[in-house]
Design a protein around this motif. Structure first.
Motif, short mmCIF file in Angstrom:
data_model
loop_
_atom_site.label_atom_id
_atom_site.label_comp_id
_atom_site.label_asym_id
_atom_site.label_seq_id
_atom_site.Cartn_x
_atom_site.Cartn_y
_atom_site.Cartn_z
N HIS A 208 0.81 -1.21 0.00
CA HIS A 208 0.00 0.00 0.00
C HIS A 208 0.84 1.26 0.00
CE1 HIS A 208 -3.83 -2.16 1.68
NE2 HIS A 208 -3.45 -2.58 0.49
N VAL A 211 1.82 2.00 -3.52
CA VAL A 211 0.70 2.59 -4.26
C VAL A 211 0.55 4.05 -3.90
CG1 VAL A 211 -1.80 2.56 -4.55
CG2 VAL A 211 -0.53 0.41 -4.52
N TRP A 212 0.56 4.35 -2.61
CA TRP A 212 0.36 5.73 -2.18
C TRP A 212 1.49 6.64 -2.63
CZ3 TRP A 212 -2.79 9.27 -1.43
CH2 TRP A 212 -2.47 10.43 -0.73
N VAL A 215 0.76 7.59 -6.17
CA VAL A 215 -0.35 8.54 -6.22
C VAL A 215 0.10 9.92 -5.77
CG1 VAL A 215 -2.61 9.11 -5.22
CG2 VAL A 215 -2.12 6.77 -5.94
N LEU A 252 -7.86 11.72 -6.68
CA LEU A 252 -6.85 10.68 -6.47
C LEU A 252 -6.87 10.16 -5.04
CD1 LEU A 252 -3.85 12.11 -8.52
CD2 LEU A 252 -5.05 9.96 -8.95
N SER A 256 -7.76 6.33 -4.27
CA SER A 256 -6.72 5.53 -3.62
C SER A 256 -7.27 4.82 -2.40
CB SER A 256 -5.54 6.42 -3.23
OG SER A 256 -4.99 7.06 -4.36
N LEU A 260 -7.67 0.79 -2.32
CA LEU A 260 -6.84 0.10 -1.32
C LEU A 260 -7.71 -0.64 -0.31
CD1 LEU A 260 -4.03 2.73 -0.65
CD2 LEU A 260 -3.80 0.52 -1.79
N MET A 280 -2.53 0.64 -9.63
CA MET A 280 -2.31 1.98 -10.18
C MET A 280 -3.10 2.18 -11.47
SD MET A 280 -0.62 3.33 -7.89
CE MET A 280 -0.75 4.88 -8.78
N ILE A 283 -6.76 2.76 -10.46
CA ILE A 283 -6.94 4.08 -9.86
C ILE A 283 -6.87 5.18 -10.91
CG2 ILE A 283 -5.90 5.79 -8.30
CD1 ILE A 283 -5.02 3.42 -6.53
#
Length: 312
Positions: A208, A211-212, A215, A252, A256, A260, A280, A283
């Motif tokens: 995670h 991913v963040w 973003v 976003l 997200s 998630l 990704m 998203i």
């Protein structure tokens, strides 16, 4: 529901109102009806919210012909039925269906004198003025002001009011994706049941965090936090801004948290996983589709943002 009660008490001209009065209320008062176990859900719901809305329905006295002296709210002491029982009403020679004009003559109660000392509320209710006008049903708000009924006023009177939060416009804004905003709203209140990005764990899932981080780079904003509430706090200073870049950041953030949360649920309950690249892609494609539905201004920032999202 309050609107339906208003229409019933006002005796509006409609087939539904006439049917309810004929087959549900009959010769009784709406506030005196019990909640039947075998009635429809809607009718039981109307009757079950008596205690929530009754104090807001207030009659301005006119000729007293449409006001139930016992059950309607027409004096500052509240409905008399709350302090005077049915047995006392019958013992005094009155009927539960009596109107205000039936027991108030020449500026005085027709209630027996011996009952005045028993119920002090009668002595305190001695300023009734019968006029040659129709009785008027009003909505009395929390400040005690009488006003015409509206759903907006009723909602603001009944609902629980809390202090404003600085992240409101981050979650709810004109171009939000409703399901994303709903999950983000739950996350801001720490109400999500699964352990996702929004929880304050000592060690966040590396998946995670990756991913963040991507973003956050896409937002092009100086955000250092990983926890949802902390991110919202960093965005608080731009919540009212309507620029394309700020809308991008809000979308976003919502997407997200939503995906998630969805990914963590899939891992826990379905034993399914998606790679960082796949998350990704989901998203960004969701946000891009939202951007494609918007009307863009002919500004440099907007055109730059469209180009970065490959929108023609």
């Amino acid at each position: 529901m309050s609107n339906h009660i208003w229409r019933l008490l006002s005796n509006k001209k409609s087939l539904w109102i006439q049917w309810i009065h004929a087959y549900r209320i009959g010769d009784r008062n709406f506030w005196d009806l019990p909640v039947p176990y075998d009635a429809s859900w809607s009718w039981r719901k109307l009757l079950s919210i008596h205690h929530l809305v009754r104090k807001f329905f207030f009659f301005e006295v006119g000729n007293g012909e449409n006001i139930s002296v016992w059950f309607d709210n027409w004096c500052e002491n509240g409905p008399l039925s709350e302090v005077i029982s049915r047995r006392s009403i019958h013992a005094a020679g009155f009927h539960p269906n009596d109107k205000l004009c039936d027991i108030w003559h020449n500026n005085a109660w027709t209630w027996p004198i011996e009952r005045h000392n028993l119920y002090h509320v009668i002595n305190n209710t001695n300023q009734v003025i019968i006029r040659n006008t129709h009785d008027r049903l009003c909505w009395r708000d929390l400040s005690g002001n009488l006003c015409p009924f509206s759903v907006n006023i009723a909602w603001n009177s009944i609902r629980h009011c809390a202090t404003d939060v600085d992240w409101f416009y981050i979650v709810w804004f004109a171009h939000c994706i409703p399901r994303h905003s709903f999950v983000l709203w739950l996350a801001m209140g720490n109400r999500l049941k699964t352990h996702d990005l929004t929880t304050r764990q000592s060690a966040l899932d590396d998946h995670h965090i990756l991913v963040w981080d991507r973003v956050r780079n896409k937002m092009q904003l100086q955000i250092q936090q990983h926890v949802c509430s902390d991110v919202a706090s960093e965005l608080a200073h731009i919540t009212h801004c309507k620029s394309a870049r700020v809308i991008e950041a809000k979308l976003l953030l919502g997407a997200s948290v939503y995906f998630l949360w969805q990914e963590r649920n899939a891992r826990i309950f379905k034993n399914q996983t998606r790679s960082v690249d796949k998350l990704m892609e989901v998203i960004f494609s969701t946000v891009r589709l939202k951007f494609m539905s918007l009307r863009w201004k002919n500004s440099i920032q907007a055109q730059t943002l469209k180009a970065s999202w490959k929108i023609n």
